[in-house]
Design a protein around this motif. Sequence first.
Motif, PDB file in Angstrom:
ATOM      1  N   GLU A 151       0.805  -1.218   0.000  1.00 29.00           N
ATOM      2  CA  GLU A 151       0.000   0.000   0.000  1.00 29.00           C
ATOM      3  C   GLU A 151       0.840   1.271   0.000  1.00 29.00           C
ATOM      4  O   GLU A 151       0.645   2.141  -0.867  1.00 29.00           O
ATOM      5  CB  GLU A 151      -0.958  -0.022   1.193  1.00 29.00           C
ATOM      6  N   PRO A 152       1.788   1.452   0.925  1.00 30.91           N
ATOM      7  CA  PRO A 152       2.600   2.677   0.856  1.00 30.91           C
ATOM      8  C   PRO A 152       3.459   2.746  -0.397  1.00 30.91           C
ATOM      9  O   PRO A 152       3.691   3.838  -0.935  1.00 30.91           O
ATOM     10  CB  PRO A 152       3.464   2.607   2.123  1.00 30.91           C
ATOM     11  N   LEU A 153       3.926   1.590  -0.892  1.00 30.87           N
ATOM     12  CA  LEU A 153       4.744   1.598  -2.097  1.00 30.87           C
ATOM     13  C   LEU A 153       3.933   2.051  -3.309  1.00 30.87           C
ATOM     14  O   LEU A 153       4.392   2.882  -4.113  1.00 30.87           O
ATOM     15  CB  LEU A 153       5.321   0.201  -2.331  1.00 30.87           C
TER      16      LEU A 153
ATOM     17  N   VAL B 125      -0.240   6.345  17.891  1.00 30.78           N
ATOM     18  CA  VAL B 125      -0.738   7.361  16.959  1.00 30.78           C
ATOM     19  C   VAL B 125       0.246   7.592  15.830  1.00 30.78           C
ATOM     20  O   VAL B 125      -0.110   7.672  14.649  1.00 30.78           O
ATOM     21  CB  VAL B 125      -1.033   8.677  17.719  1.00 30.78           C
ATOM     22  N   VAL B 126       1.544   7.669  16.197  1.00 31.50           N
ATOM     23  CA  VAL B 126       2.568   7.929  15.183  1.00 31.50           C
ATOM     24  C   VAL B 126       2.689   6.758  14.219  1.00 31.50           C
ATOM     25  O   VAL B 126       2.881   6.924  13.011  1.00 31.50           O
ATOM     26  CB  VAL B 126       3.916   8.246  15.859  1.00 31.50           C
ATOM     27  N   SER B 127       2.564   5.551  14.730  1.00 30.62           N
ATOM     28  CA  SER B 127       2.699   4.375  13.878  1.00 30.62           C
ATOM     29  C   SER B 127       1.450   4.096  13.072  1.00 30.62           C
ATOM     30  O   SER B 127       1.454   3.183  12.243  1.00 30.62           O
ATOM     31  CB  SER B 127       3.025   3.143  14.732  1.00 30.62           C
TER      32      SER B 127
ATOM     33  N   GLY C 203       4.210   9.342   6.710  1.00 34.68           N
ATOM     34  CA  GLY C 203       5.653   9.585   6.684  1.00 34.68           C
ATOM     35  C   GLY C 203       6.397   8.566   5.851  1.00 34.68           C
ATOM     36  O   GLY C 203       7.330   8.902   5.107  1.00 34.68           O
ATOM     37  N   LEU C 204       5.997   7.292   5.952  1.00 35.38           N
ATOM     38  CA  LEU C 204       6.625   6.252   5.147  1.00 35.38           C
ATOM     39  C   LEU C 204       6.396   6.491   3.662  1.00 35.38           C
ATOM     40  O   LEU C 204       7.315   6.322   2.840  1.00 35.38           O
ATOM     41  CB  LEU C 204       6.075   4.889   5.560  1.00 35.38           C
TER      42      LEU C 204
ATOM     43  N   LEU D 299       8.401   8.262  -1.534  1.00 32.43           N
ATOM     44  CA  LEU D 299       8.226   9.183  -2.647  1.00 32.43           C
ATOM     45  C   LEU D 299       9.525   9.920  -2.963  1.00 32.43           C
ATOM     46  O   LEU D 299       9.905  10.072  -4.130  1.00 32.43           O
ATOM     47  CB  LEU D 299       7.107  10.173  -2.315  1.00 32.43           C
ATOM     48  N   VAL D 300      10.225  10.373  -1.926  1.00 35.01           N
ATOM     49  CA  VAL D 300      11.490  11.083  -2.133  1.00 35.01           C
ATOM     50  C   VAL D 300      12.502  10.202  -2.851  1.00 35.01           C
ATOM     51  O   VAL D 300      13.132  10.607  -3.844  1.00 35.01           O
ATOM     52  CB  VAL D 300      12.039  11.587  -0.788  1.00 35.01           C
TER      53      VAL D 300
END
Length: 628
Positions: A34-36, A171-173, A180-181, A186-187
Amino acid sequence: MALKDSLLARPSLTSAVTLTCALGLLYFGRPVLEPLVLALILSLVISPLIRVFHRWGLGFLTSTILSLLLAGASVVVVGAVLALQLVSVTKELPHYRAAIHAKIGKIQELTERPFIRLAAELNAVSPLTKGSTGAQPATTGLPRNATQAIPVEIRTPAPAARDTVARFVSVVSGPLGEAGLVFVLLVFILLEHESLRERVVRLAGQGDASRTMRTLAHAAEGVSRFFFSQFLVNIIFALTVSLGLWLLQVPHALLWGSLSGLLRFVPYIGALAAGVAITLFVAAIDPGWTLALSCMAMFAALEVVVANIVEPKVYGHSSGLSPLAVIVSALFWGTLWGPAGLLISTPLTLCLVVAGRHIRALEAVTILFADTPSVSEAERFYHRVLAGSSTAIIDHARTYLRRHSFARYCDHVLLPGLSLANADRALGLIDQAQQDRIRGSVITLADTLALASNGGRGTWRRRKVSLADANIGAHLRHAREARLGAFQGSLDVPLHSVVLCAGFANERDEFRNELLVLALREVCGDVRSIVLGQPQPEPVTDKGSLVGTAFIMYPDQTSFDEWRVLSSELREHLPDATLVTVRHHSDMNLPRQSEVAQSVDIVLQSFEECLAFVTPVTPEKAGVAKRS
């Protein structure tokens, strides 16, 4: 036999296993995929901005960083403004609590009252209630020796530092950690896009480098165009909603307009959620129902206009997906990956559709989900005549003829479609019922086109044609003779002014003859047809000097010898005419063109060439040609 059955079943079993494994990988690999995928799609969205900065003279690294900063700043600013507006709305909600409770009570009363009345009526006529003596009331007093209950108060201990840290980490995870991941991925994808492209080409094989590069380019272009079009539409939608709510004097109109534009990025469900949120808010702040119903009507009307008029012109055609594909993809990816899958469902499916145009394994996705099926106009015509859809065929023909000539319609739609039907009939793939539907649809189309070529003012009465032995060409010729006379026009015309179309007395030649007559009548005023091998009326036997051009249908293998004899006789009767034959590109198993060309003056390849051949040259065109 068992071996043959197993061989036939093996491809389907292999495909089922492959599809099951792919679905399992997508579902259980969601935390990684999903993030990828989100990062890859965002990289395709930001790439045009990077190219713009690069064309301005900035370096690649500078362009990438500047694009990321600009995109990130835009997201932060919009998010901060919306957050402040939401906080303001949250603070004001307690003031509307009384109105909310009052309207909830009214809704409950309106919805529950009919059911309560129905239950009372049923209890009144129920036989169980007629003979009952009534239940004895239960004693609610406590026994004498019972002790009174002591109230107990439960207090939550103050959270320890360890619990606070754990809650912060959770919350952060969660969504923030995933965002953030995605940003980090993306960068690196943007900075390493050249290397990633080379790796993909290397993985696909150097022999498929051009196809791989073409696939990547088309996917990037399609996703970028899709998001740009969607961004423009949603921005306009947000501004219009904000203006409408402001005119209706709804507080925080800009907030609800912006929220509507953002939620419209989620297919179908987003617009519904925005409309419900706006209606509930307005219902809470207004003591009556007029303002809420007005806002709901305004939002619904605007959504209908945008979804059915604006998007099909701006966003629908640029997405490359059919409307049904958008719904199915949203359902599929939303089920697999939740809200994130729902958000990226359209661009992700678009990438698969683009890949299916170049990768055989994904061809089924393109066929099912592309905006236009991968069939030609001729194939679509053939499918419609097989189904007997005369109305759809005629509507398509009228639409086609508004932009193109009838000759082009015959070359690209009608004749190739009928060639497909003839090929399947020769192989025994069409039964008698389908042949009757094909013949009936073609007769209806031919009658409609013939009447349209006369300006819709036909004076001949349509005759019923038997589907069993109908000769459509003869039917059209007799209809024209009934309208124009036995000689299809006057014999008192200038020399070489008549264009003549000739063919054998069979269904193929006569039908094509009449189609060519209809096509040529768009540029020639006097086009007539005859049947070779049949005696002609006495008054026309000595009128050969009236014909300037004679088109004779291209022969088939079985009638080639007879065709050469009749073409020689035609040349004797028409000594001053140019003899032309047409070999259509959809025809198969015909005599060689070199042999046919010996009996005529010229061989053309399409009806459009025939149209250009007989088009009169105006003095202006002749002067331009002479000067050139």
